[in-house]
Motif scaffolding. Structure first.
Motif, PDB file in Angstrom:
ATOM      1  N   PHE A 129       5.198   0.343 -15.620  1.00  0.00           N
ATOM      2  CA  PHE A 129       4.846   0.061 -16.918  1.00  0.00           C
ATOM      3  C   PHE A 129       5.926   0.291 -17.935  1.00  0.00           C
ATOM      4  N   GLN A 130       6.484   1.297 -17.780  1.00  0.00           N
ATOM      5  CA  GLN A 130       7.579   1.751 -18.654  1.00  0.00           C
ATOM      6  C   GLN A 130       8.980   1.155 -18.577  1.00  0.00           C
ATOM      7  N   GLN A 131       9.114   0.623 -17.458  1.00  0.00           N
ATOM      8  CA  GLN A 131      10.370  -0.288 -16.789  1.00  0.00           C
ATOM      9  C   GLN A 131      10.086  -1.842 -16.861  1.00  0.00           C
TER      10      GLN A 131
ATOM     11  N   LEU B 185       0.808  -1.178   0.020  1.00  0.00           N
ATOM     12  CA  LEU B 185      -0.007   0.017   0.113  1.00  0.00           C
ATOM     13  C   LEU B 185       1.027   1.259   0.095  1.00  0.00           C
ATOM     14  N   ILE B 186       0.901   1.981  -1.039  1.00  0.00           N
ATOM     15  CA  ILE B 186       1.635   3.349  -1.276  1.00  0.00           C
ATOM     16  C   ILE B 186       0.752   4.472  -1.185  1.00  0.00           C
TER      17      ILE B 186
ATOM     18  N   PRO C  57      10.924  14.122  -7.134  1.00  0.00           N
ATOM     19  CA  PRO C  57      11.157  13.101  -7.760  1.00  0.00           C
ATOM     20  C   PRO C  57      10.640  11.754  -7.359  1.00  0.00           C
ATOM     21  N   LEU C  58      10.473  10.684  -7.845  1.00  0.00           N
ATOM     22  CA  LEU C  58       9.987   9.420  -7.281  1.00  0.00           C
ATOM     23  C   LEU C  58      11.069   8.573  -7.052  1.00  0.00           C
TER      24      LEU C  58
ATOM     25  N   GLU D 232      -0.915   7.680 -11.059  1.00  0.00           N
ATOM     26  CA  GLU D 232      -0.391   7.648 -12.272  1.00  0.00           C
ATOM     27  C   GLU D 232       1.194   7.838 -12.536  1.00  0.00           C
ATOM     28  N   ALA D 233       1.696   8.598 -11.592  1.00  0.00           N
ATOM     29  CA  ALA D 233       3.324   8.614 -11.925  1.00  0.00           C
ATOM     30  C   ALA D 233       3.916   6.937 -11.430  1.00  0.00           C
ATOM     31  N   VAL D 234       3.399   6.618 -10.336  1.00  0.00           N
ATOM     32  CA  VAL D 234       3.899   4.998  -9.910  1.00  0.00           C
ATOM     33  C   VAL D 234       3.372   4.296 -11.013  1.00  0.00           C
TER      34      VAL D 234
END
Length: 310
Positions: free
Chosen positions: A263-265, A192-193, A226-227, A256-258
């Protein structure tokens, strides 16, 4: 229990006592921003602009350009909407180290309705370069964030609400570092983030899930930009379900940031964003609104069970 806003005020007073360059700039928020004691102690280190948020940010940027450690304090709903152009140009683009402090963020004003909600600020400010976004969850994170802001020579946006928040206690990540999440509770079945005031209901959900034999990890991702990509990569590699929880629209924020990073990674895990949907927002107290949209311990527990059962 103490409101993060009160911790902000106390920390700012401590900083101002040590450094005359610390200046509070406020838009008629001396009371709501808990700055009355600050103004009484340091009358020559506070500037009241009145209800003119564009001017607030412009004046703070000018002070910062002249070497002052300017804290621009205003309700987040107005600070990040009315003065968005000034934030973009006078602060971020011009690289002026203004400490933008969005108070009463999310739905903290409750019954005043959507005009006073700031459910857009993550989305708007994430798209502006050179502007970190920090959302403390408790007194410890708030104090550390304000002290960091006073020490940095870069712009920053920090937001928090008005509610008294419990101390998250001794976490597995005792240090505070911009761009690094804090693991508040260990867990092996899902993560849970959350950020800001939604961390606490995530801890409540983890307790409820534990009663059902489910081990939930709780993470305070206090920095949305930054994340903490190292932490997220580890979660993605583990392959366990992830739920993000935020006091913000489900569009353009923490979730959406997470999700975009994962997804991109190439990390494909069961994933759910919890926040405010794209619909007419109901009016009520913060607790009532949280309950309505499932941002409560029981609501998060239910989403977690559904995600695990997919």
């Amino acid at each position: 229990m103490k409101a993060n806003l009160e911790v902000f005020s106390e920390t700012l007073q401590a900083l101002a006592a040590q450094d005359r360059q610390v200046v509070a700039v406020t838009s008629d928020s001396r009371g709501s921003g808990k700055l009355v004691p600050f103004g009484e102690k340091f009358p020559d280190q506070i500037v009241e602009i009145g209800i003119a948020e564009q001017n607030l940010v412009g004046v703070a940027a000018g002070l910062a350009a002249m070497g002052k450690k300017a804290f621009a304090v205003s309700p987040a709903c107005f600070l990040t909407a009315r003065s968005l152009e000034q934030i973009k140009n006078d602060v971020a683009y011009s690289d002026n180290p203004v400490r933008l402090i969005g108070i009463s963020a999310g739905v903290s004003y409750g019954a005043l309705g959507s005009t006073h909600h700031s459910l857009h600020d993550f989305a708007a400010l994430r798209a502006i370069h050179n502007l970190p976004i920090v959302v403390p969850a408790d007194a410890f994170e708030t104090e550390q964030a304000i002290r960091y802001a006073a020490a940095t020579d870069k712009p920053i946006y920090i937001r928090f609400g008005k509610k008294n928040m419990p101390d998250l206690g001794q976490s597995l990540s005792p240090n505070f570092e911009i761009g690094k999440g804090r693991i508040i509770r260990a867990g092996t079945d899902l993560s849970l983030i959350a950020t800001g005031e939604t961390v606490w209901p995530c801890l409540q959900a983890a307790e409820l899930l534990a009663e059902q034999g489910i081990s939930a990890q709780v993470i305070s991702l206090h920095t949305i930009k930054p994340l903490d990509t190292d932490l997220l990569a580890n979660l993605g590699a583990a392959g366990k379900p992830i739920i993000t929880v935020e006091e913000h629209s489900v569009h353009g924020g923490l979730g959406e940031a997470v999700g975009s990073y994962l997804f991109q990674q190439g990390f494909f895990v069961p994933f759910q964003i919890m926040g405010f949907p794209d619909e007419y927002t109901v009016t009520g107290s913060q607790t009532e609104i949280f309950d309505h949209y499932g941002l409560s311990g029981a609501g998060i527990q239910g989403v977690a069970l559904n995600l695990l059962n997919r």
